[in-house]
Design a protein around this motif. Structure first.
Motif, mmCIF file in Angstrom:
data_model
loop_
_atom_site.group_PDB
_atom_site.id
_atom_site.type_symbol
_atom_site.label_atom_id
_atom_site.label_comp_id
_atom_site.label_asym_id
_atom_site.label_seq_id
_atom_site.Cartn_x
_atom_site.Cartn_y
_atom_site.Cartn_z
ATOM 1 N N ALA A 95 0.865 -1.179 0.000
ATOM 2 C CA ALA A 95 0.000 0.000 0.000
ATOM 3 C C ALA A 95 0.899 1.227 0.000
ATOM 4 C CB ALA A 95 -0.918 0.006 1.218
ATOM 5 N N ARG A 97 1.160 5.736 0.159
ATOM 6 C CA ARG A 97 0.620 7.084 0.296
ATOM 7 C C ARG A 97 1.581 8.021 -0.416
ATOM 8 N NH1 ARG A 97 -0.986 6.803 6.773
ATOM 9 N NH2 ARG A 97 -2.721 5.332 6.508
ATOM 10 N N THR A 112 4.118 3.821 4.233
ATOM 11 C CA THR A 112 4.480 3.243 2.942
ATOM 12 C C THR A 112 5.651 2.287 3.063
ATOM 13 O OG1 THR A 112 3.654 5.208 1.795
ATOM 14 C CG2 THR A 112 5.172 3.801 0.571
ATOM 15 N N ALA A 115 4.377 -0.900 4.626
ATOM 16 C CA ALA A 115 3.479 -1.657 3.753
ATOM 17 C C ALA A 115 4.191 -2.248 2.541
ATOM 18 C CB ALA A 115 2.331 -0.759 3.285
ATOM 19 N N GLU A 116 5.230 -1.573 2.047
ATOM 20 C CA GLU A 116 5.856 -2.016 0.809
ATOM 21 C C GLU A 116 7.222 -2.679 0.992
ATOM 22 O OE1 GLU A 116 3.796 0.607 -2.615
ATOM 23 O OE2 GLU A 116 5.742 1.350 -1.945
ATOM 24 N N GLY A 195 -7.009 -0.099 -7.850
ATOM 25 C CA GLY A 195 -6.251 0.867 -7.067
ATOM 26 C C GLY A 195 -5.736 2.034 -7.891
#
Length: 267
Positions: A95, A97, A112, A115-116, A195
């Motif tokens: 995910a 931002r 970020t 999440a990544e 997305g």
């Protein structure tokens, strides 16, 4: 002969987009798929779609949070217990931002990165003992954002995390090689998913017309990425490790061209 017959494939982020496409295709190629996603009901629907086509898939009883060590550990343990081991780890979930460095709060940058990047490390680390036993393989998801900067999209966190994923993959290849474990990375360019339609391809975003600047003349679709993924995790790629395969229609290979409408869109 199906290319992934009998392989146990752990795939994160199977609720939609590239993750769902990967789960469906891996199952069609004979893999036993273990999926999971924070969007639990959508991940369960992916499992149902696989079953409808005669494939085998498992989804944990609740949401999978790939940024939470215990959630990942339990997911991996369930997969290994259900199928006797793990052959493939496809660290797909993530995910982001977006925001330029002058405006993005640290909380969004940290979100970020967790999440990544952290999600990939946590998943691979939990599955590593099983991969050593099976002489399995890892596939990570980078991005063209990890290769170049952008004049259009503020993405300091995204570029940093995906550049790190590419580097992490090469280190995993080095550490796994003595045990027969392979690790490769696939880096998509602009892919048309639910997305991306909500941000980078939205009507009010300056990158909405980016297809004009892609040499092959179109946006990618999830299946374009999954085609590369199937090769990299299959026995056809038995001598491929530490590789980074870009799937972007040639976008990162050229300088941006002129916008035929006269409204310049710069990448």
């Amino acid at each position: 002969m199906k290319r992934l017959a009998g392989k146990v494939a752990l795939i994160s982020g199977t609720a939609r987009g590239q993750g769902r496409a990967a789960a469906l295709r891996f199952a069609a190629e004979g893999a036993l798929v273990v999926g999971g996603d924070l969007r639990h009901e959508e991940a369960v629907e992916t499992q149902r779609l696989i079953a409808r086509e005669g494939g085998t898939a498992l989804t944990p009883p609740g949401p999978l949070d790939v940024t939470d060590e215990e959630s990942v550990r339990a997911w991996v343990a369930e997969a290994a217990e259900a199928f006797g081991g793990i052959d493939i780890v496809y660290a797909n979930a993530g995910a982001v931002r977006f925001g330029p460095i002058t405006e993005q709060p640290y909380a969004d940058f940290a979100f970020t990165m967790r999440a990544e990047l952290d999600s990939v490390w946590l998943t691979v680390r939990a599955a590593w003992p099983h991969l050593l036993r099976s002489r399995g393989c890892v596939l990570t998801v980078g991005s063209t954002a990890g290769l170049t900067g952008s004049l259009t999209n503020g993405r300091t966190a995204h570029s940093a995390s995906k550049g790190a994923v590419i580097a992490l993959t090469r280190q995993l290849a080095a550490e796994g090689a003595p045990y027969g474990v392979r690790a490769n990375c696939v880096s998509p360019g602009m892919i048309d998913t639910e997305g991306s339609r909500g941000d980078l391809l939205a009507e009010d975003h300056p990158m909405r017309s980016i297809a004009r600047h892609i040499p092959l003349g179109r946006l990618g679709v999830p299946e374009d990425v999954v085609n590369a993924a199937v090769f990299l995790v299959s026995d056809e790629a038995a001598y491929v490790t530490g590789a980074h395969l870009v799937v972007d229609g040639g976008w990162s290979a050229v300088l941006p061209g002129a916008d035929p409408t006269g409204k310049e869109t710069r990448t």
